[in-house]
Scaffold this active site. Structure first.
Site, PDB file in Angstrom:
ATOM      1  N   HIS A 129      12.838 -49.743  -9.705  1.00 25.02           N
ATOM      2  CA  HIS A 129      13.521 -48.483  -9.664  1.00 25.02           C
ATOM      3  C   HIS A 129      15.078 -49.265  -9.094  1.00 25.02           C
ATOM      4  O   HIS A 129      15.373 -49.034  -8.150  1.00 25.02           O
ATOM      5  CB  HIS A 129      13.115 -47.511  -9.056  1.00 25.02           C
ATOM      6  CG  HIS A 129      13.841 -45.971  -8.944  1.00 25.02           C
ATOM      7  ND1 HIS A 129      14.839 -45.847  -9.954  1.00 25.02           N
ATOM      8  CD2 HIS A 129      13.509 -45.072  -8.527  1.00 25.02           C
ATOM      9  CE1 HIS A 129      15.246 -44.631  -9.842  1.00 25.02           C
ATOM     10  NE2 HIS A 129      14.434 -44.080  -9.043  1.00 25.02           N
ATOM     11  N   GLN A 132      17.987 -47.045  -7.661  1.00 27.17           N
ATOM     12  CA  GLN A 132      17.598 -46.480  -6.340  1.00 27.17           C
ATOM     13  C   GLN A 132      17.615 -47.422  -5.155  1.00 27.17           C
ATOM     14  O   GLN A 132      18.371 -47.194  -4.133  1.00 27.17           O
ATOM     15  CB  GLN A 132      15.951 -45.954  -6.392  1.00 27.17           C
ATOM     16  CG  GLN A 132      15.489 -45.395  -5.028  1.00 27.17           C
ATOM     17  CD  GLN A 132      16.225 -44.087  -4.710  1.00 27.17           C
ATOM     18  OE1 GLN A 132      16.200 -43.179  -5.811  1.00 27.17           O
ATOM     19  NE2 GLN A 132      16.727 -44.015  -3.464  1.00 27.17           N
ATOM     20  N   ARG A 292      23.139 -42.393  -5.373  1.00 22.67           N
ATOM     21  CA  ARG A 292      22.766 -42.679  -6.480  1.00 22.67           C
ATOM     22  C   ARG A 292      24.098 -42.505  -7.643  1.00 22.67           C
ATOM     23  O   ARG A 292      24.142 -43.476  -8.489  1.00 22.67           O
ATOM     24  CB  ARG A 292      21.757 -41.775  -6.878  1.00 22.67           C
ATOM     25  CG  ARG A 292      20.237 -42.054  -6.352  1.00 22.67           C
ATOM     26  CD  ARG A 292      19.671 -43.310  -6.586  1.00 22.67           C
ATOM     27  NE  ARG A 292      19.562 -43.472  -8.364  1.00 22.67           N
ATOM     28  CZ  ARG A 292      18.450 -42.873  -8.808  1.00 22.67           C
ATOM     29  NH1 ARG A 292      17.434 -42.266  -8.264  1.00 22.67           N
ATOM     30  NH2 ARG A 292      18.381 -42.970  -9.952  1.00 22.67           N
TER      31      ARG A 292
HETATM   32  N1   CP Z   1      14.841 -40.950  -6.788  1.00 22.29           N
HETATM   33  C1   CP Z   1      14.723 -40.477  -8.101  1.00 22.29           C
HETATM   34  O1   CP Z   1      14.958 -41.414  -8.824  1.00 22.29           O
HETATM   35  O2   CP Z   1      14.681 -39.308  -8.341  1.00 22.29           O
HETATM   36  P1   CP Z   1      14.382 -38.424  -9.626  1.00 22.29           P
HETATM   37  O3   CP Z   1      12.890 -38.775 -10.131  1.00 22.29           O
HETATM   38  O4   CP Z   1      14.480 -36.872  -9.369  1.00 22.29           O
HETATM   39  O5   CP Z   1      15.422 -38.947 -10.651  1.00 22.29           O
HETATM   40  N1  NVA Z   2       7.600 -43.724  -7.169  1.00 24.91           N
HETATM   41  C1  NVA Z   2       7.964 -42.305  -7.608  1.00 24.91           C
HETATM   42  C2  NVA Z   2       9.249 -42.592  -7.482  1.00 24.91           C
HETATM   43  C3  NVA Z   2      10.084 -41.452  -8.096  1.00 24.91           C
HETATM   44  C4  NVA Z   2      11.822 -41.468  -8.023  1.00 24.91           C
HETATM   45  C5  NVA Z   2       7.444 -42.486  -9.176  1.00 24.91           C
HETATM   46  O1  NVA Z   2       7.370 -43.386  -9.674  1.00 24.91           O
HETATM   47  O2  NVA Z   2       7.195 -41.258  -9.316  1.00 24.91           O
END
Ligand code: CP
Ligand code: NVA
Length: 322
Positions: A129, A132, A292
């Site tokens: 991610h 993030q 973000r």
């Molecule tokens: N932290 C994040 O990516 O949030 P969402 O899953 O809501 O996009």
């Molecule tokens: N680890 C979590 C992050 C969400 C932003 C997922 O993948 O669901």
């Protein structure tokens, strides 16, 4: 710096990640300066999983840069079932200027980038991610005034968020300590990459199974959900296995007195974190969420601000009179 895609923090050099963070700071401080930088450009957003922050921040970010974002739901595209990744890429490159994709296997994002002649941005995969992590380190920079040398204790699942936190921490010289239940450690290659890349930056990355060890004297305590999107069937088993890894007041008290609490959100109060911690004045989760927007605007500017995309150059060339 000239990035062609934003797929993983691992694709960035130390200079590139620092410059992206620097650009994000500038964009945040002076949004008006880039209010029409992406005029006439469209970002296609492919979502195969739910989202609040990613969808809203990319949509609003494009609008604030003078461009436009297009939401494509899981039901519309049905990537790989209704249409191949290759064909989706080849269609979109004719109509939009960039693709943001949130999906399951990381390989899908890589495949999309291989076939699309326009930039592709990873909006979360099972493996990583990266947007993030940029927002996370921007937040640490704002609150702590530096990133190098910070001790970041991540407690919970060795998941996508943990991987990107480790990668960016390695490049920025942070000391990342990860504690997971046995069997839920981060990917081995991810750990080896983080260790290798910490060497030159003065950072470090250590993985273990002891939450107290991970957060002792930490500047930052970070956690994430125990069952990520796509792991819903394991939620009950994970609740049992992860119970000793909850970030509660007792665990948080092991960190430095001025330590901050971070979470990528969405959060499940009373599971991975207690309300007492996430709703405390030392929690910066909503600043993280706001960031973000700023880091993604920096990514979009870096990928899109200057160039006419390769696909469009081809089309223009074909239309030019001989
Ligand atoms: N932290 C994040 O990516 O949030 P969402 O899953 O809501 O996009
Ligand atoms: N680890 C979590 C992050 C969400 C932003 C997922 O993948 O669901």
């Amino acid at each position: 710096m000239s990035l062609s895609d934003f797929l993983s923090i691992r694709d960035l050099s130390v200079d590139e990640i620092k410059r992206l963070l620097d650009l994000a700071c500038q964009v945040k401080a002076n949004p008006a300066a880039c209010a029409s930088a992406l005029k006439g450009k469209t970002l296609a957003m492919i979502f195969e999983k739910p989202s609040l922050r990613t969808r809203v921040s990319f949509d609003v970010g494009m609008e604030q840069l003078g461009g436009h974002a297009l939401y494509l739901s899981p039901d519309e595209i049905r990537l790989g079932r209704r249409e191949s990744v290759h064909d989706v890429a080849k269609n979109l490159e004719r109509m939009v200027q960039a693709i943001m994709i949130r999906t399951f296997a990381h390989e899908i994002v890589v495949e999309m980038a291989e076939h699309a002649a326009i930039p592709v941005i990873n909006g979360l995969t099972d493996f990583s991610h990266p947007c993030q992590a940029l927002a996370d380190y921007l937040t640490m920079l704002e609150v702590k005034g530096r990133v190098a040398g910070l001790k970041v204790g991540f407690v919970g699942d060795g998941n996508n968020v943990a991987h990107s936190l480790m990668f960016a921490g390695a490049l920025l010289g942070a000391h990342v300590r990860v504690a997971t239940p046995p069997g839920y450690e981060p990917n081995r290659d991810a750990l080896l990459w983080a260790i290798r890349h910490s060497i030159g930056t003065g950072g470090s990355c250590i993985v273990g199974n002891d939450p107290v060890q991970a957060v002792t004297d930490a500047d930052v305590v970070y956690t994430d959900v125990w069952a990520s999107m796509g792991q819903e069937a394991e939620a009950e088993k994970r609740r049992r296995n992860f119970a000793p890894y909850q970030v509660n007041a007792a665990l948080f008290a092991r960190a430095k007195p001025n330590a901050i609490f971070m979470h990528c959100l969405p959060a499940h109060r009373s599971e991975e974190v207690t309300a007492e911690v996430i709703d405390s004045p030392r929690s910066v989760v909503f600043q993280q969420a706001e960031n973000r927007l700023h880091v993604q605007k920096a990514i979009l500017l870096e990928l899109l601000a200057k160039e006419v995309t390769e696909a469009q150059q081809v089309v223009r060339h074909e239309l030019m009179p001989l």
